[in-house]
Design an enzyme around this catalytic site. Structure first.
Site, PDB file in Angstrom:
ATOM      1  N   HIS A 127       3.163  -5.095   3.737  1.00 22.59           N
ATOM      2  CA  HIS A 127       2.992  -5.511   5.134  1.00 22.59           C
ATOM      3  C   HIS A 127       2.521  -6.959   5.158  1.00 22.59           C
ATOM      4  CE1 HIS A 127       3.379  -1.605   7.127  1.00 22.59           C
ATOM      5  NE2 HIS A 127       2.678  -1.078   6.134  1.00 22.59           N
ATOM      6  N   ASP A 181      -4.985 -10.554  -0.746  1.00 26.66           N
ATOM      7  CA  ASP A 181      -3.685 -11.210  -0.582  1.00 26.66           C
ATOM      8  C   ASP A 181      -2.823 -11.040  -1.833  1.00 26.66           C
ATOM      9  OD1 ASP A 181      -1.716 -12.727   0.742  1.00 26.66           O
ATOM     10  OD2 ASP A 181      -2.416 -14.570  -0.220  1.00 26.66           O
ATOM     11  N   HIS A 182      -1.583 -10.617  -1.632  1.00 24.75           N
ATOM     12  CA  HIS A 182      -0.631 -10.375  -2.715  1.00 24.75           C
ATOM     13  C   HIS A 182      -1.123  -9.327  -3.709  1.00 24.75           C
ATOM     14  CE1 HIS A 182       1.314 -13.837  -0.977  1.00 24.75           C
ATOM     15  NE2 HIS A 182       2.390 -13.580  -1.699  1.00 24.75           N
ATOM     16  N   HIS A 242       4.957  -0.126  -0.475  1.00 28.24           N
ATOM     17  CA  HIS A 242       5.714  -1.043   0.379  1.00 28.24           C
ATOM     18  C   HIS A 242       4.732  -2.065   0.909  1.00 28.24           C
ATOM     19  CE1 HIS A 242       3.943   1.871   3.087  1.00 28.24           C
ATOM     20  NE2 HIS A 242       3.890   0.882   3.946  1.00 28.24           N
ATOM     21  N   CYS A 301       5.372   5.278   5.127  1.00 34.81           N
ATOM     22  CA  CYS A 301       4.171   4.674   4.544  1.00 34.81           C
ATOM     23  C   CYS A 301       3.665   5.467   3.340  1.00 34.81           C
ATOM     24  CB  CYS A 301       3.080   4.501   5.600  1.00 34.81           C
ATOM     25  SG  CYS A 301       3.182   2.912   6.432  1.00 34.81           S
ATOM     26  N   GLU A 311      -1.028  -4.727  11.593  1.00 33.17           N
ATOM     27  CA  GLU A 311      -0.215  -4.284  10.454  1.00 33.17           C
ATOM     28  C   GLU A 311       1.255  -4.643  10.709  1.00 33.17           C
ATOM     29  OE1 GLU A 311      -1.086  -0.662   7.789  1.00 33.17           O
ATOM     30  OE2 GLU A 311       0.408   0.036   9.231  1.00 33.17           O
ATOM     31  N   HIS A 317       0.833  -1.198   0.000  1.00 33.92           N
ATOM     32  CA  HIS A 317       0.000   0.000   0.000  1.00 33.92           C
ATOM     33  C   HIS A 317       0.872   1.254   0.000  1.00 33.92           C
ATOM     34  CE1 HIS A 317      -0.392   0.818   4.660  1.00 33.92           C
ATOM     35  NE2 HIS A 317       0.857   0.702   4.288  1.00 33.92           N
TER      36      HIS A 317
HETATM   37 NI    NI Z   1       2.525   0.922   5.550  1.00 37.38          NI
END
Ligand code: NI
Length: 143
Positions: free
Chosen positions: A44, A82-83, A42, A36, A127, A17
């Site tokens: 998580h 997911d992914h 990047h 972020c 997270e 995200h």
């Molecule tokens: Ni983040």
């Protein structure tokens, strides 16, 4: 008195995200969201904990069948997130900042309509190991 029991299912997904407000400059976004807001995204490793509370069925002894719950989370949530790049690959976050706060509310809404209304639902999303959110807000410390 009927005894309510809470059951928990833990799931996991990886997603990328970027947190930003489109109307703001890169500089202001960096100031507010820090790393972020990195323009190239990047990832998580999200841990998702779904809690369902209700009175166990007198016949089965189940509040909810965990395998059915797991399949539901897989279909409604993991298959979509997911992914994925949450900003670019999902309709839910095309115009909504994918903070943990917003993600947990979106996941709750995805599941709420698919779970028996007489059962209570709450969702916790990690997270990172140390940063996590919960919706709806519970009144007890340990949830
Ligand atoms: Ni983040």
């Amino acid at each position: 008195m009927e005894k309510k029991v809470a059951i928990f299912r833990k799931e996991h997904f990886n997603a990328a995200h970027r947190l930003f407000v489109p109307e703001w400059s890169d500089e202001k976004n960096r100031e507010v969201f820090g790393k972020c807001s990195n323009p190239h995204y990047h990832g998580h490793n999200y841990e998702l904990i779904v809690k369902v509370t209700g009175v166990p069925d007198p016949t089965t002894g189940y509040v909810v069948n965990l395998s059915v719950l797991s399949d539901l989370i897989g279909k409604e949530v993991l298959a979509k997130f997911d992914h994925k790049n949450l900003n670019l690959d999902t309709k839910e976050f095309a115009h909504l900042n994918p903070t943990a706060e917003n993600i947990v509310v979106v996941i709750y809404e995805m599941l709420r309509s698919k779970i028996d209304p007489k059962l209570d639902l709450s969702v916790r999303l990690y997270e990172t190991e140390r940063n996590f959110v919960e919706y709806p807000v519970s009144l007890t410390v340990d949830g």
